[in-house]
Design a protein around this motif. Structure first.
Motif, PDB file in Angstrom:
ATOM      1  N   ASN A 190       9.123  -9.120  -4.404  1.00 20.39           N
ATOM      2  CA  ASN A 190       8.443  -8.712  -5.647  1.00 20.39           C
ATOM      3  C   ASN A 190       8.099  -9.924  -6.508  1.00 20.39           C
ATOM      4  O   ASN A 190       8.540 -10.048  -7.647  1.00 20.39           O
ATOM      5  N   ASP A 201       8.979   1.309   2.884  1.00 19.74           N
ATOM      6  CA  ASP A 201       9.503   0.348   1.909  1.00 19.74           C
ATOM      7  C   ASP A 201       8.698  -0.946   2.006  1.00 19.74           C
ATOM      8  O   ASP A 201       7.821  -1.078   2.864  1.00 19.74           O
ATOM      9  N   SER A 202       9.033  -1.919   1.166  1.00 21.38           N
ATOM     10  CA  SER A 202       8.162  -3.101   1.134  1.00 21.38           C
ATOM     11  C   SER A 202       8.258  -3.939   2.410  1.00 21.38           C
ATOM     12  O   SER A 202       7.259  -4.527   2.824  1.00 21.38           O
ATOM     13  N   TYR A 218       6.871   5.097  -3.641  1.00 25.15           N
ATOM     14  CA  TYR A 218       6.814   5.438  -5.066  1.00 25.15           C
ATOM     15  C   TYR A 218       5.418   5.911  -5.495  1.00 25.15           C
ATOM     16  O   TYR A 218       5.244   6.295  -6.647  1.00 25.15           O
ATOM     17  N   HIS A 272       3.420   2.717  -0.550  1.00 26.51           N
ATOM     18  CA  HIS A 272       4.862   2.685  -0.835  1.00 26.51           C
ATOM     19  C   HIS A 272       5.336   4.092  -1.199  1.00 26.51           C
ATOM     20  O   HIS A 272       4.562   4.922  -1.680  1.00 26.51           O
ATOM     21  N   SER A 295      17.868  -0.123   0.213  1.00 27.14           N
ATOM     22  CA  SER A 295      16.411  -0.093   0.044  1.00 27.14           C
ATOM     23  C   SER A 295      15.945   1.358  -0.022  1.00 27.14           C
ATOM     24  O   SER A 295      16.700   2.286   0.304  1.00 27.14           O
ATOM     25  N   THR A 296      14.686   1.542  -0.355  1.00 26.42           N
ATOM     26  CA  THR A 296      14.155   2.912  -0.419  1.00 26.42           C
ATOM     27  C   THR A 296      14.304   3.611   0.939  1.00 26.42           C
ATOM     28  O   THR A 296      14.704   4.775   0.991  1.00 26.42           O
ATOM     29  N   HIS A 317      19.412   2.325  -5.738  1.00 29.03           N
ATOM     30  CA  HIS A 317      18.686   1.119  -5.304  1.00 29.03           C
ATOM     31  C   HIS A 317      19.355  -0.092  -5.966  1.00 29.03           C
ATOM     32  O   HIS A 317      19.727  -0.029  -7.149  1.00 29.03           O
ATOM     33  N   TYR A 328      12.792 -12.699  -3.839  1.00 29.26           N
ATOM     34  CA  TYR A 328      12.537 -11.301  -3.516  1.00 29.26           C
ATOM     35  C   TYR A 328      11.033 -11.160  -3.270  1.00 29.26           C
ATOM     36  O   TYR A 328      10.221 -11.876  -3.893  1.00 29.26           O
ATOM     37  N   PHE A 344       2.098  -7.351  -5.556  1.00 26.16           N
ATOM     38  CA  PHE A 344       2.768  -8.242  -4.605  1.00 26.16           C
ATOM     39  C   PHE A 344       2.692  -7.671  -3.184  1.00 26.16           C
ATOM     40  O   PHE A 344       2.702  -8.423  -2.211  1.00 26.16           O
ATOM     41  N   MET A 345       2.573  -6.357  -3.058  1.00 27.24           N
ATOM     42  CA  MET A 345       2.485  -5.752  -1.716  1.00 27.24           C
ATOM     43  C   MET A 345       1.131  -6.056  -1.085  1.00 27.24           C
ATOM     44  O   MET A 345       1.043  -6.349   0.112  1.00 27.24           O
ATOM     45  N   HIS A 377      14.565   0.416 -12.764  1.00 29.82           N
ATOM     46  CA  HIS A 377      15.971   0.514 -12.338  1.00 29.82           C
ATOM     47  C   HIS A 377      16.944   0.081 -13.425  1.00 29.82           C
ATOM     48  O   HIS A 377      18.065   0.587 -13.500  1.00 29.82           O
ATOM     49  N   GLU A 380      18.415  -2.698  -7.339  1.00 28.18           N
ATOM     50  CA  GLU A 380      17.842  -3.310  -8.550  1.00 28.18           C
ATOM     51  C   GLU A 380      18.480  -2.707  -9.805  1.00 28.18           C
ATOM     52  O   GLU A 380      18.134  -3.080 -10.922  1.00 28.18           O
ATOM     53  N   THR A 422      13.518  -8.800   1.205  1.00 28.36           N
ATOM     54  CA  THR A 422      13.407  -7.534   0.461  1.00 28.36           C
ATOM     55  C   THR A 422      14.813  -6.937   0.379  1.00 28.36           C
ATOM     56  O   THR A 422      15.758  -7.489   0.963  1.00 28.36           O
ATOM     57  N   SER A 423      14.910  -5.782  -0.261  1.00 23.93           N
ATOM     58  CA  SER A 423      16.239  -5.172  -0.373  1.00 23.93           C
ATOM     59  C   SER A 423      16.758  -4.725   0.995  1.00 23.93           C
ATOM     60  O   SER A 423      17.943  -4.448   1.141  1.00 23.93           O
TER      61      SER A 423
HETATM   62  P1  13P Z   1      11.987  -1.375  -1.392  1.00 22.87           P
HETATM   63  O1  13P Z   1      11.712  -2.645  -0.645  1.00 22.87           O
HETATM   64  O2  13P Z   1      13.393  -0.913  -1.246  1.00 22.87           O
HETATM   65  O3  13P Z   1      10.987  -0.329  -1.009  1.00 22.87           O
HETATM   66  O4  13P Z   1      11.827  -1.669  -2.938  1.00 22.87           O
HETATM   67  C1  13P Z   1      10.636  -2.080  -3.512  1.00 22.87           C
HETATM   68  C2  13P Z   1      10.638  -1.918  -4.964  1.00 22.87           C
HETATM   69  O5  13P Z   1       9.734  -2.341  -5.642  1.00 22.87           O
HETATM   70  C3  13P Z   1      11.769  -1.234  -5.574  1.00 22.87           C
HETATM   71  O6  13P Z   1      11.571  -1.112  -6.937  1.00 22.87           O
END
Ligand code: 13P
Ligand code: SF4
Length: 344
Positions: free
Chosen positions: A145, A71-72, A53, A51, A246-247, A230, A143, A94-95, A207, A232, A159-160
């Motif tokens: 997550n 992104d996720s 992050y 990811h 999303s990211t 983002h 979500y 969760f990923m 967030h 969140e 997802t976002s």
């Molecule tokens: P994204 O799906 O936008 O990458 O977000 C995942 C996430 O955990 C954001 O905090």
């Protein structure tokens, strides 16, 4: 528009947020680890899916070795389409679980299984199941997550990247929605679509820390900077954004917008990719509540921060931290998770 109804649901304070792990890998160790990991990836027929992050060393290595950083939603897509027999998922649990749900025949390892997510932790499966039982007339949208058990109970995973479109689609079909776990993302979607959404009360500790008052001051200091947020994040922060997404969407915005500088309200691990795709531009972290020892996350997810080159290497070499799921639960979760991919 139906307002969200307060219900008896768990407080996000029920879990503790770990302190930010220290990455003590020095240059010598890094130089030794990188070729070792590349060799192990070949020997084990493995690919790294990371990811945005995660630590930048992991992101660079993933891309150099034929893996992927995203992104996720795209992490799930990549794991599902890549031919490697083994996936190393660098991110949060969760990923890794999503990769295993979608690829039961593959072996999925994580650098650490301790990499949780506050949204996942704020939605315990038993309490969530009771909440769903109380509202059988609602379509359950969760979500990504969330745990495999929560996904197993859901009709849809989103997802976002696709949550707004999925909710809009369900609303057009006349569905009422039960949404979990992120209340900020839920309220944002509701404000755009007008959907009838009953909300769970979870939040992301990273967030949720972004503060609108501090952001307003920063905007005065950098009037030409575009604000990227983002979803969140709290509504007052979202309201000040030039781009919400999303990211991947936020990274794309750094290339698409003419601005030379950006105030970014998401985990600061994303700056590596932003700097890569827009090297001539500058990035400023949005203000958070508290500084140093007083902030919960300091704009970086402590669970994402648990991933490093050392534990990537040991997961590969010794088969540590394999994701193993109950087959029945994973089968149920596959239905809602596949819908997410098919919809996209
Ligand atoms: P994204 O799906 O936008 O990458 O977000 C995942 C996430 O955990 C954001 O905090
Ligand atoms: Fe979960 Fe927030 Fe960390 Fe993303 S940043 S993984 S939502 S705790």
């Amino acid at each position: 528009m139906q307002q969200s109804i307060p219900v008896s649901i768990p407080s996000i304070n029920k879990f503790t947020v770990p302190s930010m792990p220290v990455n003590d890998i020095d240059d010598d160790e890094r130089e030794a680890l990188i070729p070792r990991i590349k060799q192990l990836l070949k020997e084990k027929d493995a690919a790294i899916v990371a990811h945005y992050y995660t630590d930048k060393d992991i992101q660079i290595l993933a891309e150099e070795s034929g893996g992927y950083v995203s992104d996720s939603l795209d992490m799930a897509r990549f794991g599902n389409s890549h031919p490697a027999k083994t996936l190393i998922v660098a991110g949060v649990r969760f990923m890794g679980e999503t990769a295993k749900i979608l690829n039961p025949e593959k072996r999925v390892f994580m650098p650490t299984l301790k990499a949780d997510c506050s949204l996942d932790l704020s939605c315990p499966p038993d309490e969530f199941a009771r909440f769903c039982d109380e509202h059988p007339d609602r379509t359950v949208v969760v979500y990504a997550n969330t745990s495999v058990q929560v996904k197993a109970r859901a009709d849809w995973v989103v997802t976002s990247s696709n949550a707004i479109q999925v909710v809009q689609h369900l609303m057009d079909e006349g569905e009422k929605i039960l949404w979990a776990p992120d209340r900020h993302l839920g309220h944002y979607i509701q404000s755009l679509t007008g959907a009838d959404m009953l909300m769970w009360n979870g939040a992301c500790v990273v967030h949720e820390s972004f503060k609108a008052t501090g952001l307003a001051k920063l905007k005065q200091k950098y009037p030409d900077a575009a604000v990227l947020v983002h979803p969140e994040s709290p509504a007052a922060v979202i309201a000040m954004a030039d781009v919400v997404g999303s990211t991947s969407r936020l990274i794309k915005a750094t290339q698409e917008l003419p601005n030379q500088s950006f105030i970014v309200a998401t985990d600061n691990g994303i700056f590596h990719k932003m700097q890569q795709v827009a090297p001539e531009k500058s990035f400023i972290s949005a203000p958070i509540g508290g500084r140093g020892a007083t902030c919960l996350s300091c704009a970086h997810c402590p669970w994402m921060g648990m991933n490093n080159l050392r534990n990537v290497a040991t997961a590969l070499e010794f088969g540590n931290n394999e994701i193993v799921l109950d087959a029945d639960i994973a089968q149920k979760a596959l239905r809602s998770t596949q819908r997410m991919l098919q919809f996209s």
